[in-house]
Design an enzyme around this catalytic site. Structure first.
Site, PDB file in Angstrom:
ATOM      1  N   ASN A   1       0.860  -1.189   0.000  1.00 26.56           N
ATOM      2  CA  ASN A   1       0.000   0.000   0.000  1.00 26.56           C
ATOM      3  C   ASN A   1       0.887   1.226   0.000  1.00 26.56           C
ATOM      4  O   ASN A   1       2.009   1.169   0.491  1.00 26.56           O
ATOM      5  CB  ASN A   1      -0.829   0.060   1.285  1.00 26.56           C
ATOM      6  CG  ASN A   1      -1.973  -0.925   1.272  1.00 26.56           C
ATOM      7  OD1 ASN A   1      -2.205  -1.613   0.289  1.00 26.56           O
ATOM      8  ND2 ASN A   1      -2.676  -0.980   2.370  1.00 26.56           N
TER       9      ASN A   1
ATOM     10  N   PHE B   1      -7.144   3.396  12.781  1.00 27.48           N
ATOM     11  CA  PHE B   1      -7.324   4.488  11.827  1.00 27.48           C
ATOM     12  C   PHE B   1      -8.289   4.046  10.735  1.00 27.48           C
ATOM     13  O   PHE B   1      -8.387   2.855  10.429  1.00 27.48           O
ATOM     14  CB  PHE B   1      -5.982   4.885  11.192  1.00 27.48           C
ATOM     15  CG  PHE B   1      -5.242   5.900  12.003  1.00 27.48           C
ATOM     16  CD1 PHE B   1      -4.626   5.543  13.185  1.00 27.48           C
ATOM     17  CD2 PHE B   1      -5.198   7.235  11.595  1.00 27.48           C
ATOM     18  CE1 PHE B   1      -3.965   6.488  13.959  1.00 27.48           C
ATOM     19  CE2 PHE B   1      -4.535   8.185  12.351  1.00 27.48           C
ATOM     20  CZ  PHE B   1      -3.919   7.816  13.533  1.00 27.48           C
TER      21      PHE B   1
ATOM     22  N   LYS C   1     -14.192  -3.890  14.193  1.00 25.17           N
ATOM     23  CA  LYS C   1     -12.862  -4.315  14.646  1.00 25.17           C
ATOM     24  C   LYS C   1     -12.784  -4.413  16.164  1.00 25.17           C
ATOM     25  O   LYS C   1     -11.795  -4.892  16.697  1.00 25.17           O
ATOM     26  CB  LYS C   1     -11.804  -3.339  14.140  1.00 25.17           C
ATOM     27  CG  LYS C   1     -11.859  -3.178  12.619  1.00 25.17           C
ATOM     28  CD  LYS C   1     -10.501  -3.131  12.013  1.00 25.17           C
ATOM     29  CE  LYS C   1     -10.600  -2.941  10.515  1.00 25.17           C
ATOM     30  NZ  LYS C   1      -9.352  -3.225   9.831  1.00 25.17           N
TER      31      LYS C   1
ATOM     32  N   ASP D   1      -4.040  -5.793   2.488  1.00 23.94           N
ATOM     33  CA  ASP D   1      -5.170  -6.659   2.830  1.00 23.94           C
ATOM     34  C   ASP D   1      -4.918  -8.110   2.420  1.00 23.94           C
ATOM     35  O   ASP D   1      -5.432  -9.020   3.046  1.00 23.94           O
ATOM     36  CB  ASP D   1      -6.447  -6.142   2.152  1.00 23.94           C
ATOM     37  CG  ASP D   1      -6.876  -4.821   2.761  1.00 23.94           C
ATOM     38  OD1 ASP D   1      -6.888  -4.741   4.003  1.00 23.94           O
ATOM     39  OD2 ASP D   1      -7.156  -3.875   2.001  1.00 23.94           O
TER      40      ASP D   1
ATOM     41  N   PRO E   1      -3.818 -11.325   8.125  1.00 23.54           N
ATOM     42  CA  PRO E   1      -4.451 -11.136   9.428  1.00 23.54           C
ATOM     43  C   PRO E   1      -4.753  -9.662   9.646  1.00 23.54           C
ATOM     44  O   PRO E   1      -4.001  -8.795   9.176  1.00 23.54           O
ATOM     45  CB  PRO E   1      -3.376 -11.613  10.415  1.00 23.54           C
ATOM     46  CG  PRO E   1      -2.091 -11.564   9.667  1.00 23.54           C
ATOM     47  CD  PRO E   1      -2.429 -11.789   8.224  1.00 23.54           C
ATOM     48  N   ASP E   2      -5.864  -9.365  10.304  1.00 29.72           N
ATOM     49  CA  ASP E   2      -6.185  -7.982  10.658  1.00 29.72           C
ATOM     50  C   ASP E   2      -5.599  -7.731  12.049  1.00 29.72           C
ATOM     51  O   ASP E   2      -6.098  -8.235  13.055  1.00 29.72           O
ATOM     52  CB  ASP E   2      -7.701  -7.768  10.648  1.00 29.72           C
ATOM     53  CG  ASP E   2      -8.053  -6.304  10.791  1.00 29.72           C
ATOM     54  OD1 ASP E   2      -7.424  -5.617  11.633  1.00 29.72           O
ATOM     55  OD2 ASP E   2      -8.939  -5.835  10.063  1.00 29.72           O
ATOM     56  N   ILE E   3      -4.520  -6.974  12.077  1.00 26.34           N
ATOM     57  CA  ILE E   3      -3.769  -6.788  13.330  1.00 26.34           C
ATOM     58  C   ILE E   3      -4.587  -5.998  14.339  1.00 26.34           C
ATOM     59  O   ILE E   3      -4.653  -6.350  15.522  1.00 26.34           O
ATOM     60  CB  ILE E   3      -2.417  -6.102  13.021  1.00 26.34           C
ATOM     61  CG1 ILE E   3      -1.594  -7.035  12.131  1.00 26.34           C
ATOM     62  CG2 ILE E   3      -1.645  -5.770  14.291  1.00 26.34           C
ATOM     63  CD1 ILE E   3      -0.605  -6.365  11.242  1.00 26.34           C
TER      64      ILE E   3
ATOM     65  N   LYS F   1      12.677 -16.084  -8.618  1.00 17.04           N
ATOM     66  CA  LYS F   1      12.068 -15.025  -9.418  1.00 17.04           C
ATOM     67  C   LYS F   1      11.210 -15.653 -10.517  1.00 17.04           C
ATOM     68  O   LYS F   1      11.686 -16.529 -11.256  1.00 17.04           O
ATOM     69  CB  LYS F   1      13.165 -14.146 -10.039  1.00 17.04           C
ATOM     70  CG  LYS F   1      12.591 -12.984 -10.801  1.00 17.04           C
ATOM     71  CD  LYS F   1      13.669 -12.114 -11.392  1.00 17.04           C
ATOM     72  CE  LYS F   1      13.029 -11.061 -12.280  1.00 17.04           C
ATOM     73  NZ  LYS F   1      13.993 -10.356 -13.099  1.00 17.04           N
TER      74      LYS F   1
HETATM   75  O1  C5P Z   1      -9.862  -2.287   7.264  1.00 17.93           O
HETATM   76  P1  C5P Z   1      -8.995  -1.089   7.098  1.00 17.93           P
HETATM   77  O2  C5P Z   1      -7.686  -1.409   6.439  1.00 17.93           O
HETATM   78  O3  C5P Z   1      -9.679   0.083   6.503  1.00 17.93           O
HETATM   79  O4  C5P Z   1      -8.691  -0.656   8.601  1.00 17.93           O
HETATM   80  C1  C5P Z   1      -7.780   0.340   8.931  1.00 17.93           C
HETATM   81  C2  C5P Z   1      -7.259   0.131  10.318  1.00 17.93           C
HETATM   82  O5  C5P Z   1      -7.010  -1.253  10.586  1.00 17.93           O
HETATM   83  C3  C5P Z   1      -5.930   0.825  10.555  1.00 17.93           C
HETATM   84  O6  C5P Z   1      -5.871   1.134  11.927  1.00 17.93           O
HETATM   85  C4  C5P Z   1      -4.930  -0.261  10.183  1.00 17.93           C
HETATM   86  O7  C5P Z   1      -3.683  -0.068  10.807  1.00 17.93           O
HETATM   87  C5  C5P Z   1      -5.614  -1.495  10.717  1.00 17.93           C
HETATM   88  N1  C5P Z   1      -5.344  -2.746   9.971  1.00 17.93           N
HETATM   89  C6  C5P Z   1      -4.591  -3.738  10.560  1.00 17.93           C
HETATM   90  N2  C5P Z   1      -4.383  -4.921   9.893  1.00 17.93           N
HETATM   91  C7  C5P Z   1      -4.918  -5.113   8.670  1.00 17.93           C
HETATM   92  C8  C5P Z   1      -5.682  -4.106   8.068  1.00 17.93           C
HETATM   93  C9  C5P Z   1      -5.863  -2.924   8.733  1.00 17.93           C
HETATM   94  O8  C5P Z   1      -4.095  -3.533  11.678  1.00 17.93           O
HETATM   95  N3  C5P Z   1      -4.706  -6.256   8.049  1.00 17.93           N
END
Ligand code: C5P
Length: 424
Positions: free
Chosen positions: A219, A339, A357, A287, A319-321, A297
């Site tokens: 990103n 955020f 979340k 994501d 994973p969504d941290i 490669k």
């Molecule tokens: O779902 P989205 O990416 O819009 O969410 C943004 C928030 O979630 C931010 O705080 C970002 O640091 C956190 N995030 C995360 N792990 C992910 C995706 C987003 O910690 N895989």
């Protein structure tokens, strides 16, 4: 010599010299004795009288002052201190330090010292970016000199960029760290360290998800906002761990900085950093990652015209941290802040994200092209918590960081951490 901590502060010539006065005040609040060397050009910006009044000591300026030499030789001056701090450190003084010149009291004391040296550079962005300054800074860092700042922002010369001296509270945090008194000294006065005794975990920057050894998915993220938040929390006294993806930014001082590449590594680093009182997830985590990365490669064997043979990347979610930290059990941080960068319907979408979340606060910002937020210096944010929406005026990203850190300090000060977050 008493057992008190002593800092020898060199104030060189630059418009940021006025901030040295505030720095002295903050050091004194932490019961640190400060003695000043004022360079000839520094004296163009602040007076010896102001420094002397704040330090309650005499101010040293000339190398060949017979009385100074009799009372306190330049060698003795540097030996008596526990730490030397140069704030502001001009390009000129940095160059002198790098080449070992000693033609005035400041440079002589810096050459003669047997103590650690912390510098807070302040100069025009072009001077900071100049290969000569970069080389001098690299030399000093290699020699173990510690660096705080410079920050990015508007400059007195009307330009914008890196070169602004770190703020006094940031220099104080770096001083305490260098002295091995991580933020604990001096208690929790309003200007002291209201987050002393608290620990904070901050994620920042992008993640890089390898496709093969040379290609990756990422990103866009500079890491500026996340790094500024880590600095602000550390400046308020929190023992801070910054987990950062690849950025162009220098590592902030006074905290542990963990470098990672992928989202999975970021999650592991965050889990390892627990327990923490505060977690702020400002990273732009990718994501998805490729389901199976290639160890070699991937060759361009495809036919560009027909598309045949062009690799098809199968993606799998990362994973969504933020969600993972928010939903932990016993070691869930007391306050989890996320955020939300949105381009439309900012507050509604961010409110939904907060619930989804299960974090406590969401800092929502408008990143629509017309907002100028991406890559810009300023940000307009809304902080959404269980109580509602707190909309802030448009301000510099470093001010957003400072205000957020202060809001976090208020949260803990007021005991609101006992309020259960409104979960999913
Ligand atoms: O779902 P989205 O990416 O819009 O969410 C943004 C928030 O979630 C931010 O705080 C970002 O640091 C956190 N995030 C995360 N792990 C992910 C995706 C987003 O910690 N895989």
């Amino acid at each position: 010599m008493t057992g008190e901590t002593r800092v020898l502060l060199v104030v060189a010539g630059g418009i940021a010299a006025y901030k040295a006065l505030e720095l002295i005040r903050r050091l004194r609040e932490q019961s640190i004795r400060v003695r000043c060397i004022l360079t000839r050009s520094g004296a163009e910006f602040v007076t010896p009288l102001s420094l002397s009044a704040l330090t309650e000591d005499k101010v040293y300026g000339e190398l060949f002052s017979l009385t100074d030499e009799a009372e306190m030789g330049h060698i003795q001056l540097s030996r008596d201190a526990d730490l030397m701090v140069v704030a502001p450190a001009t390009a000129d003084l940095i160059a002198k330090m790098a080449t070992g010149q000693a033609d005035d009291l400041a440079s002589t004391a810096l050459l003669a010292t047997d103590k650690e040296v912390l510098i807070a550079p302040a100069m025009n962005v072009r001077m900071w970016d100049h290969p000569a300054t970069r080389a001098n800074i690299a030399t000093l860092l290699n020699r173990g000199v510690k660096l705080v700042g410079p920050n990015e922002g508007d400059m007195a010369c009307g330009e914008f960029g890196f070169g602004r001296m770190a703020e006094p509270h940031e220099i104080l945090a770096a001083v305490l760290d260098a002295l091995g008194q991580p933020q604990a000294a001096g208690g929790a006065g309003p200007l002291g360290a209201p987050l002393a005794g608290r620990s904070a975990l901050v994620t920042s920057g992008p993640t890089h998800e390898a496709i093969d050894p040379v290609r990756y998915i990422a990103n866009r993220s500079s890491g500026k906002q996340g790094h500024a938040i880590a600095r602000a929390l550390s400046g308020l006294g929190a023992k801070t761990t910054l987990v950062t993806g690849p950025t162009q930014l220098p590592d902030p001082t006074g905290m542990e900085v963990i470098h990672i590449e992928s989202a999975q590594q970021m999650l592991t680093a965050c889990e390892t950093a627990l327990p923490a009182d505060i977690a702020v997830c400002a990273a732009a985590v990718a994501d998805w990652r490729v389901a199976s990365r290639s160890d070699r490669k991937i060759k361009k064997t495809g036919n560009n015209r027909s598309g045949a043979g062009i690799p098809k990347l199968e993606l799998t979610p990362n994973p969504d941290i933020l969600a993972s930290l928010s939903q932990r059990g016993n070691d869930r941080p007391g306050l989890v802040v996320g955020f939300a960068a949105e381009t439309e319907d900012v507050i509604r979408q961010a409110t939904e994200k907060r619930a989804r979340k299960a974090c406590d606060w969401i800092v929502a910002n408008d990143v629509s092209p017309q907002s100028g937020t991406f890559g810009g210096a300023e940000n307009t944010v809304h902080v959404i918590d269980a109580q509602g929406v707190d909309s802030w005026a448009r301000m510099d990203k470093s001010d957003v960081a400072q205000r957020l850190a202060e809001r976090i300090a208020d949260y803990f000060r007021n005991g609101l951490d006992k309020v259960a977050p409104t979960a999913i």
